[in-house]
Design an enzyme around this catalytic site. Structure first.
Site, PDB file in Angstrom:
ATOM      1  N   GLY A  99       0.008 -17.063  -7.286  1.00  0.00           N
ATOM      2  CA  GLY A  99       0.497 -17.934  -8.347  1.00  0.00           C
ATOM      3  C   GLY A  99       0.718 -19.339  -7.863  1.00  0.00           C
ATOM      4  O   GLY A  99       0.494 -19.646  -6.694  1.00  0.00           O
ATOM      5  N   GLY A 139       6.804 -14.698   3.593  1.00  0.00           N
ATOM      6  CA  GLY A 139       6.528 -15.850   2.726  1.00  0.00           C
ATOM      7  C   GLY A 139       7.659 -16.088   1.738  1.00  0.00           C
ATOM      8  O   GLY A 139       8.119 -17.219   1.543  1.00  0.00           O
ATOM      9  N   ILE A 161       5.827  -3.328   3.855  1.00  0.00           N
ATOM     10  CA  ILE A 161       5.434  -1.996   4.316  1.00  0.00           C
ATOM     11  C   ILE A 161       4.818  -2.094   5.711  1.00  0.00           C
ATOM     12  O   ILE A 161       4.698  -1.110   6.413  1.00  0.00           O
ATOM     13  CB  ILE A 161       4.471  -1.276   3.348  1.00  0.00           C
ATOM     14  N   ASP A 162       4.407  -3.309   6.099  1.00  0.00           N
ATOM     15  CA  ASP A 162       3.752  -3.485   7.402  1.00  0.00           C
ATOM     16  C   ASP A 162       4.730  -3.425   8.582  1.00  0.00           C
ATOM     17  O   ASP A 162       4.313  -3.323   9.733  1.00  0.00           O
ATOM     18  CB  ASP A 162       3.012  -4.831   7.441  1.00  0.00           C
ATOM     19  N   MET A 204      -3.353  -0.148   5.408  1.00  0.00           N
ATOM     20  CA  MET A 204      -2.904  -1.534   5.362  1.00  0.00           C
ATOM     21  C   MET A 204      -2.369  -1.973   6.723  1.00  0.00           C
ATOM     22  O   MET A 204      -2.060  -1.145   7.581  1.00  0.00           O
ATOM     23  CB  MET A 204      -1.859  -1.717   4.266  1.00  0.00           C
ATOM     24  N   GLU A 257      -6.559  -2.546   8.261  1.00  0.00           N
ATOM     25  CA  GLU A 257      -7.473  -3.472   7.566  1.00  0.00           C
ATOM     26  C   GLU A 257      -7.690  -4.775   8.341  1.00  0.00           C
ATOM     27  O   GLU A 257      -8.708  -5.437   8.189  1.00  0.00           O
ATOM     28  CB  GLU A 257      -6.943  -3.771   6.166  1.00  0.00           C
ATOM     29  N   HIS A 305      -3.660   0.685  -2.162  1.00  0.00           N
ATOM     30  CA  HIS A 305      -2.326   0.565  -2.753  1.00  0.00           C
ATOM     31  C   HIS A 305      -1.616   1.896  -2.965  1.00  0.00           C
ATOM     32  O   HIS A 305      -0.449   1.901  -3.362  1.00  0.00           O
ATOM     33  CB  HIS A 305      -2.416  -0.228  -4.055  1.00  0.00           C
ATOM     34  N   ARG A 308       1.522   1.804  -1.252  1.00  0.00           N
ATOM     35  CA  ARG A 308       2.638   0.996  -1.743  1.00  0.00           C
ATOM     36  C   ARG A 308       3.280   1.567  -3.007  1.00  0.00           C
ATOM     37  O   ARG A 308       4.349   1.128  -3.400  1.00  0.00           O
ATOM     38  CB  ARG A 308       2.153  -0.431  -2.040  1.00  0.00           C
TER      39      ARG A 308
HETATM   40  O1  F6P Z   1       1.836  -7.375   3.260  1.00  0.00           O
HETATM   41  C1  F6P Z   1       1.740  -6.152   2.669  1.00  0.00           C
HETATM   42  C2  F6P Z   1       0.345  -5.826   2.251  1.00  0.00           C
HETATM   43  O2  F6P Z   1       0.488  -4.528   1.812  1.00  0.00           O
HETATM   44  C3  F6P Z   1      -0.737  -5.981   3.319  1.00  0.00           C
HETATM   45  O3  F6P Z   1      -0.769  -4.958   4.261  1.00  0.00           O
HETATM   46  C4  F6P Z   1      -1.975  -6.067   2.460  1.00  0.00           C
HETATM   47  O4  F6P Z   1      -3.024  -6.747   3.098  1.00  0.00           O
HETATM   48  C5  F6P Z   1      -1.510  -6.833   1.277  1.00  0.00           C
HETATM   49  O5  F6P Z   1      -0.134  -6.599   1.152  1.00  0.00           O
HETATM   50  C6  F6P Z   1      -2.236  -6.480   0.003  1.00  0.00           C
HETATM   51  O6  F6P Z   1      -1.828  -7.303  -1.027  1.00  0.00           O
HETATM   52  P1  F6P Z   1      -2.323  -7.186  -2.548  1.00  0.00           P
HETATM   53  O7  F6P Z   1      -1.288  -6.383  -3.280  1.00  0.00           O
HETATM   54  O8  F6P Z   1      -2.360  -8.574  -3.038  1.00  0.00           O
HETATM   55  O9  F6P Z   1      -3.644  -6.525  -2.566  1.00  0.00           O
END
Ligand code: F6P
Length: 381
Positions: A99, A139, A161-162, A204, A257, A305, A308
Site C-alpha cells: 500500500g 517494517g 512467522i519467520d 516460507m 523460499e 500461505h 500463516r
Molecule cells: O514475513 C513473513 C512472510 O510470511 C515471508 O516469509 C513471506 O515471504 C512473506 O511474508 C509473504 O508475504 P505475502 O503475504 O505478501 O505473500
C-alpha cells in the site's frame, strides 16, 4: 478499629498526582504486515487486561498502519468483541503489507512522511487515544518507532512467522508454521516412499531459514536448504547418491523460499497478478536442475500461505496471550517506545529501535545446524 493513615511526603503526593493526571485511559490496537497465527490471541489478551485490570477503553484500528495513515476506521473493542478469539487464525482488525504507506516509508519524501504520520496522529487524537499498541514485524515496528519519535506514545508487539527478530527468543506464529510444515513433510514422506520419489517442500523464510531448519529436523528431511547457507547442486546430488548407497530409495528436501545456489545473488521471485514481486519458485527451479542428474522422479510442493492461516498451536496461544497482556502493562506504566519480548522464561521489553536493528539469522554454528549434521543431514554446502 480506626487506622491512622501514614502522612505522604510532598514528593510522594506529587508523584501520585502525576500518575493520576497522566493515566493511560484509552488505548488503540492495530495489526500490521503479513498476518501470523496468534494475532487474535494478542488482541484478546490486550483487550481483557486493559478493561479488567486498568479500566481502560480500548479501540481497534482497521487494516494496520495503512488504515491509520490513510484514513481507515477506528472502532471500540469490548469484552464481547474478543470472545472466542483465541483459537482463531488471522486478525479481526485486518492488516496490510502493501500500500501507499509502505511505498512512502521506503521511498517517500520527508515531507510526505510527515503528512502521513500527522494523518495517523490526528485520527488517534480524534478518539482521545493516549497510546497505540502496534503488533507487527520489522517494517511495521519501524513505522511504530516513527510515531514514537513524532511524540505519539507507542508500545510494540513483535510478529513474524519467520522468527527473525533477535530481540525476542520467539515470535508467535513460528511454532504454528513449523508444525504445519512438519505435518506436510510427514505426508510427503509416505507418498515419496511409495513411489521412490524425491519430494521437495518449499516453505516460507525470506532472509532467515528457521522454519525450514526446525521443520526439516522435526519432519525427518534429508536435505535442508536455507538462505544463510548457499548450496551447490553437485553436493545435493552427491548426498542423494550417498543415501542410495545405504539403501535409501526416496529423498526429502525442504527448501526456504529465500535459499540460493552458490554464486547467485538474488533470490527467486515471481510477480503477482497485481504486479508485486514476491519470493518463491526455488522448489520448481531445484526440481528442474536435479531432473537431468538423478534417476528418481521429482515432485515439488509449495506450502505458501497454509503456514500463516488457521488455528495457532498451544505454544503460540500462550505466547500471544503473554505478549498482549504485557503490552498493556507497559502502556499503563507509560513505558513507551518499547517492544515486548520473550527472554525465556520471562516476558520483558526492549527499545523498539534497538529491536528492529537486530535481524536474527541462522548462524552456521547454531545448535540445530550441528544436530542436523550429526544425524547425517546436509545443507548442500
Ligand atoms: O514475513 C513473513 C512472510 O510470511 C515471508 O516469509 C513471506 O515471504 C512473506 O511474508 C509473504 O508475504 P505475502 O503475504 O505478501 O505473500
Amino acid at each position: 478499629m480506626s487506622r491512622r493513615l501514614k502522612k505522604k511526603s510532598p514528593e510522594k503526593k506529587k508523584e501520585d498526582q502525576r500518575i493520576v493526571r497522566e493515566r493511560v485511559r484509552r488505548i488503540a490496537l492495530l495489526t500490521s504486515g503479513g498476518d501470523a497465527p496468534g494475532l487474535n490471541g494478542v488482541i484478546r489478551a490486550a483487550v481483557k487486561t486493559a478493561i479488567l485490570q486498568y479500566g481502560m477503553s480500548v479501540f481497534g484500528v482497521r487494516e494496520g498502519f495503512e488504515g491509520l495513515l490513510m484514513d481507515g476506521g477506528i472502532f471500540p473493542l469490548d469484552m464481547a468483541s474478543v470472545r472466542g478469539l483465541l483459537p482463531r487464525g488471522g486478525t479481526i482488525l485486518g492488516t496490510r503489507n502493501t500500500g501507499e504507506y509502505h511505498a512512502f516509508f521506503e521511498r517517500g519524501t520527508a515531507k510526505r512522511r510527515k503528512e502521513l504520520l500527522w494523518n495517523g496522529v490526528r485520527a488517534l487524537n480524534e478518539y482521545g487515544i493516549d497510546a497505540l499498541i502496534a503488533i507487527g514485524g520489522e517494517g511495521s515496528l519501524y513505522v511504530a518507532s516513527e510515531f514514537q519519535k513524532y511524540g505519539f506514545p507507542v508500545v510494540g508487539v513483535p510478529k513474524t512467522i519467520d522468527n527473525d527478530l533477535a530481540a525476542t527468543d520467539y515470535t508467535f506464529g513460528f511454532d504454528t508454521a513449523v508444525t504445519i510444515a512438519t505435518e506436510a513433510l510427514d505426508r510427503l514422506t509416505t507418498t515419496a516412499e511409495s513411489h521412490d520419489r524425491v519430494m521437495i517442500l518449499e516453505v516460507m523464510g525470506r532472509g532467515a531459514g528457521w522454519i525450514a531448519l526446525a521443520a526439516g529436523i522435526a519432519g525427518g528431511a534429508d536435505i535442508i536448504l536455507i538462505p544463510e547457507i548457499p548450496f551447490s547442486i553437485g553436493k545435493i546430488v552427491e548426498h542423494i547418491r550417498l543415501r542410495e548407497s545405504t539403501g535409501a530409495r526416496f529423498h526429502i528436501i525442504v527448501v526456504a523460499e529465500g535459499a540460493r545456489p552458490k554464486g547467485r545473488k538474488a533470490e527467486l521471485t515471481y510477480t503477482t497478478p497485481k504486479g508485486k514481486k514476491r519470493l518463491g519458485g526455488i522448489a520448481a527451479w531445484l526440481a528442474g536442475e536435479l531432473g537431468g542428474r538423478i534417476e528418481n522422479e521429482i515432485r515439488y510442493t509449495v506450502l505458501g500461505h497454509l503456514q500463516r492461516g488457521g488455528s495457532p498451536t498451544a505454544f503460540d496461544r500462550i505466547l500471544a496471550t503473554r505478549f498482549g497482556a504485557y503490552a498493556v502493562h507497559l502502556a499503563a506504566r507509560r513505558e513507551f517506545g518499547r517492544m515486548v519480548s520473550l527472554r525465556t522464561p520471562e516476558i520483558t521489553s526492549v527499545p523498539i529501535e534497538e529491536a528492529i536493528r537486530t535481524y536474527h539469522r541462522v548462524h552456521k554454528t547454531e545448535g540445530m545446524i550441528r544436530t542436523a549434521r550429526s544425524i547425517g543431514l546436509t545443507f548442500g554446502d
